[in-house]
Write a protein that holds these residues in place. Structure first.
Motif, PDB file in Angstrom:
ATOM      1  N   GLU A 212       0.410   4.005  -2.743  1.00  0.00           N
ATOM      2  CA  GLU A 212       0.068   5.353  -2.294  1.00  0.00           C
ATOM      3  C   GLU A 212       0.949   6.406  -2.971  1.00  0.00           C
ATOM      4  O   GLU A 212       0.497   7.542  -3.198  1.00  0.00           O
ATOM      5  CB  GLU A 212       0.200   5.450  -0.776  1.00  0.00           C
ATOM      6  CG  GLU A 212      -0.462   6.675  -0.179  1.00  0.00           C
ATOM      7  CD  GLU A 212      -0.563   6.573   1.328  1.00  0.00           C
ATOM      8  OE1 GLU A 212      -1.599   6.977   1.869  1.00  0.00           O
ATOM      9  OE2 GLU A 212       0.398   6.095   1.968  1.00  0.00           O
TER      10      GLU A 212
ATOM     11  N   THR B 109       0.826  -1.210   0.000  1.00  0.00           N
ATOM     12  CA  THR B 109       0.000   0.000   0.000  1.00  0.00           C
ATOM     13  C   THR B 109       0.861   1.261   0.000  1.00  0.00           C
ATOM     14  O   THR B 109       0.458   2.288  -0.558  1.00  0.00           O
ATOM     15  CB  THR B 109      -0.972   0.037   1.199  1.00  0.00           C
ATOM     16  OG1 THR B 109      -0.252   0.171   2.429  1.00  0.00           O
ATOM     17  CG2 THR B 109      -1.838  -1.204   1.223  1.00  0.00           C
ATOM     18  N   TYR B 110       2.039   1.222   0.628  1.00  0.00           N
ATOM     19  CA  TYR B 110       2.932   2.387   0.585  1.00  0.00           C
ATOM     20  C   TYR B 110       3.333   2.687  -0.861  1.00  0.00           C
ATOM     21  O   TYR B 110       3.387   3.849  -1.279  1.00  0.00           O
ATOM     22  CB  TYR B 110       4.183   2.134   1.418  1.00  0.00           C
ATOM     23  CG  TYR B 110       3.984   2.078   2.912  1.00  0.00           C
ATOM     24  CD1 TYR B 110       2.937   2.756   3.534  1.00  0.00           C
ATOM     25  CD2 TYR B 110       4.867   1.358   3.711  1.00  0.00           C
ATOM     26  CE1 TYR B 110       2.768   2.695   4.902  1.00  0.00           C
ATOM     27  CE2 TYR B 110       4.706   1.302   5.097  1.00  0.00           C
ATOM     28  CZ  TYR B 110       3.653   1.975   5.677  1.00  0.00           C
ATOM     29  OH  TYR B 110       3.492   1.922   7.046  1.00  0.00           O
TER      30      TYR B 110
ATOM     31  N   ILE C 234      -6.663   4.519  -6.700  1.00  0.00           N
ATOM     32  CA  ILE C 234      -6.479   3.203  -6.114  1.00  0.00           C
ATOM     33  C   ILE C 234      -7.787   2.771  -5.451  1.00  0.00           C
ATOM     34  O   ILE C 234      -8.365   3.510  -4.656  1.00  0.00           O
ATOM     35  CB  ILE C 234      -5.351   3.179  -5.064  1.00  0.00           C
ATOM     36  CG1 ILE C 234      -4.071   3.836  -5.623  1.00  0.00           C
ATOM     37  CG2 ILE C 234      -5.080   1.737  -4.624  1.00  0.00           C
ATOM     38  CD1 ILE C 234      -3.464   3.143  -6.816  1.00  0.00           C
TER      39      ILE C 234
ATOM     40  N   ARG D 203      -8.811   3.083  -1.384  1.00  0.00           N
ATOM     41  CA  ARG D 203      -7.774   4.038  -1.009  1.00  0.00           C
ATOM     42  C   ARG D 203      -6.788   3.423  -0.027  1.00  0.00           C
ATOM     43  O   ARG D 203      -7.178   2.761   0.937  1.00  0.00           O
ATOM     44  CB  ARG D 203      -8.415   5.286  -0.409  1.00  0.00           C
ATOM     45  CG  ARG D 203      -7.419   6.404  -0.108  1.00  0.00           C
ATOM     46  CD  ARG D 203      -8.119   7.595   0.505  1.00  0.00           C
ATOM     47  NE  ARG D 203      -9.088   8.183  -0.416  1.00  0.00           N
ATOM     48  CZ  ARG D 203     -10.062   9.010  -0.043  1.00  0.00           C
ATOM     49  NH1 ARG D 203     -10.218   9.324   1.234  1.00  0.00           N
ATOM     50  NH2 ARG D 203     -10.885   9.516  -0.940  1.00  0.00           N
ATOM     51  N   CYS D 204      -5.515   3.658  -0.265  1.00  0.00           N
ATOM     52  CA  CYS D 204      -4.455   2.995   0.509  1.00  0.00           C
ATOM     53  C   CYS D 204      -4.527   3.308   2.001  1.00  0.00           C
ATOM     54  O   CYS D 204      -4.413   2.409   2.842  1.00  0.00           O
ATOM     55  CB  CYS D 204      -3.087   3.395  -0.042  1.00  0.00           C
ATOM     56  SG  CYS D 204      -2.820   2.884  -1.751  1.00  0.00           S
ATOM     57  N   HIS D 205      -4.688   4.566   2.342  1.00  0.00           N
ATOM     58  CA  HIS D 205      -4.731   4.945   3.755  1.00  0.00           C
ATOM     59  C   HIS D 205      -5.868   4.226   4.464  1.00  0.00           C
ATOM     60  O   HIS D 205      -5.715   3.745   5.602  1.00  0.00           O
ATOM     61  CB  HIS D 205      -4.899   6.458   3.887  1.00  0.00           C
ATOM     62  CG  HIS D 205      -4.934   6.936   5.302  1.00  0.00           C
ATOM     63  ND1 HIS D 205      -6.113   7.023   6.009  1.00  0.00           N
ATOM     64  CD2 HIS D 205      -3.948   7.337   6.145  1.00  0.00           C
ATOM     65  CE1 HIS D 205      -5.847   7.469   7.227  1.00  0.00           C
ATOM     66  NE2 HIS D 205      -4.551   7.660   7.337  1.00  0.00           N
TER      67      HIS D 205
ATOM     68  N   GLU E 172      -0.863   7.008  -5.976  1.00  0.00           N
ATOM     69  CA  GLU E 172      -2.107   7.681  -5.622  1.00  0.00           C
ATOM     70  C   GLU E 172      -1.886   9.180  -5.453  1.00  0.00           C
ATOM     71  O   GLU E 172      -2.708  10.004  -5.900  1.00  0.00           O
ATOM     72  CB  GLU E 172      -2.644   7.067  -4.330  1.00  0.00           C
ATOM     73  CG  GLU E 172      -4.056   7.446  -3.959  1.00  0.00           C
ATOM     74  CD  GLU E 172      -4.517   6.656  -2.737  1.00  0.00           C
ATOM     75  OE1 GLU E 172      -5.573   6.019  -2.812  1.00  0.00           O
ATOM     76  OE2 GLU E 172      -3.808   6.682  -1.699  1.00  0.00           O
ATOM     77  N   ARG E 173      -0.763   9.556  -4.844  1.00  0.00           N
ATOM     78  CA  ARG E 173      -0.473  10.975  -4.635  1.00  0.00           C
ATOM     79  C   ARG E 173      -0.299  11.721  -5.952  1.00  0.00           C
ATOM     80  O   ARG E 173      -0.510  12.933  -6.017  1.00  0.00           O
ATOM     81  CB  ARG E 173       0.785  11.137  -3.779  1.00  0.00           C
ATOM     82  CG  ARG E 173       0.601  10.809  -2.309  1.00  0.00           C
ATOM     83  CD  ARG E 173       1.779  11.288  -1.480  1.00  0.00           C
ATOM     84  NE  ARG E 173       3.004  10.582  -1.820  1.00  0.00           N
ATOM     85  CZ  ARG E 173       3.437   9.490  -1.203  1.00  0.00           C
ATOM     86  NH1 ARG E 173       2.721   8.960  -0.225  1.00  0.00           N
ATOM     87  NH2 ARG E 173       4.577   8.916  -1.560  1.00  0.00           N
TER      88      ARG E 173
ATOM     89  N   ARG F 207      -5.214   0.571   5.239  1.00  0.00           N
ATOM     90  CA  ARG F 207      -4.373   0.397   6.426  1.00  0.00           C
ATOM     91  C   ARG F 207      -5.114   0.744   7.710  1.00  0.00           C
ATOM     92  O   ARG F 207      -4.895   0.136   8.754  1.00  0.00           O
ATOM     93  CB  ARG F 207      -3.116   1.266   6.307  1.00  0.00           C
ATOM     94  CG  ARG F 207      -2.183   0.871   5.190  1.00  0.00           C
ATOM     95  CD  ARG F 207      -0.843   1.569   5.334  1.00  0.00           C
ATOM     96  NE  ARG F 207      -0.949   3.013   5.296  1.00  0.00           N
ATOM     97  CZ  ARG F 207      -0.867   3.760   4.191  1.00  0.00           C
ATOM     98  NH1 ARG F 207      -0.674   3.178   3.021  1.00  0.00           N
ATOM     99  NH2 ARG F 207      -0.945   5.078   4.259  1.00  0.00           N
TER     100      ARG F 207
END
Length: 317
Positions: free
Chosen positions: A104, A100-101, A113, A116-118, A107-108, A121
């Motif tokens: 992400e 996911t990092y 994604i 969403r990655c955040h 994603e930035r 987690r």
């Protein structure tokens, strides 16, 4: 321009053709003439802060004997893709977090994604449900065996389960007077070093553990009730349960209404709510399943609705 959509998943060669929800999503994307790109978690990497991967062009088929072909692998920036489906199955371990990092970072820079990655987690699939206490049975999250025993004494018939399990693994039902209570709690909590969940047992499990699929906070009007086999308290298909598609009840819809706004806010575009009787028990955000079983039973295009959601999100950017 053609939409380019990637998928991060476990080996496609090993999916269950008749059940796999990721495959159903890919069929729906390809039906829109979107270009598909395949990745496994080990294909992802960061190079000088740029999210990159070894990807292969993917074509999928509705053929149980040959459901995909892959082109030659090549390395590219993930920002060249419009969207990526993160469909790696649990366990939710450090390797999952590292993936996911990397995603992400893309994603930035504008790649969508799903999910969403955040939020992947942040939203533990069992603990996240406790943010909606009005929907849940009595529940306790703790590593303290004395507190867990007190919960069992108060509620009598309870379920104990790890926070990182999947497919019904390591779930224990404990009734009053169970002589195995101490060893169960010692094992699950690692003698008080690991946090677990206790939940009051819900007798309606005999009617099935319902999987309600949510797309951008809105429920599909049908769910998949996973009915336990004889002598079993777990409805998970991986634990021998039988899938039974059925319409949502009024209570199911109410639970979906309670949870839906938070899912939209968090960028959780595709989610599975687990409901037993009148109670929300889990919120699955990593790789919910059930699409194919529901689509075969009812005239509904769940994969297509998800692609519509993704297309609308891309168009709004």
């Amino acid at each position: 321009m053609t939409t380019k959509i990637g998928v991060v998943m476990d080996p496609i060669s090993r999916v269950q053709f008749k059940k796999d929800s990721t495959l159903a999503m890919l069929w729906a994307a390809q039906a829109r003439d979107w270009q598909l790109y395949y990745m496994e978690p080990g294909d992802l990497f960061l190079e000088q802060g740029k999210a990159r991967a070894s990807v292969s062009h993917l074509t999928v088929f509705r053929d149980p004997d040959s459901w995909y072909t892959l082109g030659d692998a090549h390395v590219q920036d993930l920002t060249e893709l419009d969207a990526i489906l993160m469909r790696k199955d649990p366990p939710f371990d450090n390797e999952y977090v590292y993936a996911t990092y990397i995603l992400e970072a893309a994603e930035r820079e504008g790649t969508l994604i799903v999910n969403r990655c955040h939020s992947l987690r942040d939203c533990n699939e069992k603990v996240f449900a406790t943010q909606f206490p009005q929907c849940c049975p009595p529940v306790l999250v703790s590593s303290n065996t004395r507190r867990l025993k007190a919960f069992q004494t108060e509620h009598g018939d309870v379920i104990f389960k790890p926070l990182d399990g999947m497919g019904g693994s390591s779930i224990f039902r404990v009734k009053p007077g169970d002589p195995n209570l101490n060893v169960i709690l010692e094992t699950l909590t690692d003698f008080g070093r690991r946090t677990i969940m206790a939940q009051r047992f819900i007798p309606e499990i005999t009617e099935g553990d319902k999987r309600i699929l949510m797309i951008n906070g809105e429920p599909i009007p049908y769910c998949l009730a996973r009915v336990p086999s004889v002598g079993e308290t777990r409805g998970n298909l991986a634990a021998g349960g039988t899938g039974r598609p059925q319409p949502l009840s009024a209570r199911d819809r109410w639970i979906a209404e309670q949870v839906g706004p938070s899912l939209r806010q968090r960028g959780l575009y595709f989610v599975g709510l687990d409901v037993i009787g009148d109670y929300l028990t889990e919120i699955n955000v990593t790789s919910p399943t059930g699409i194919q079983e529901i689509e075969r039973a009812y005239d509904v295009d769940i994969g297509g609705q998800l692609m519509d959601c993704i297309a609308a999100e891309l168009a709004s950017r």
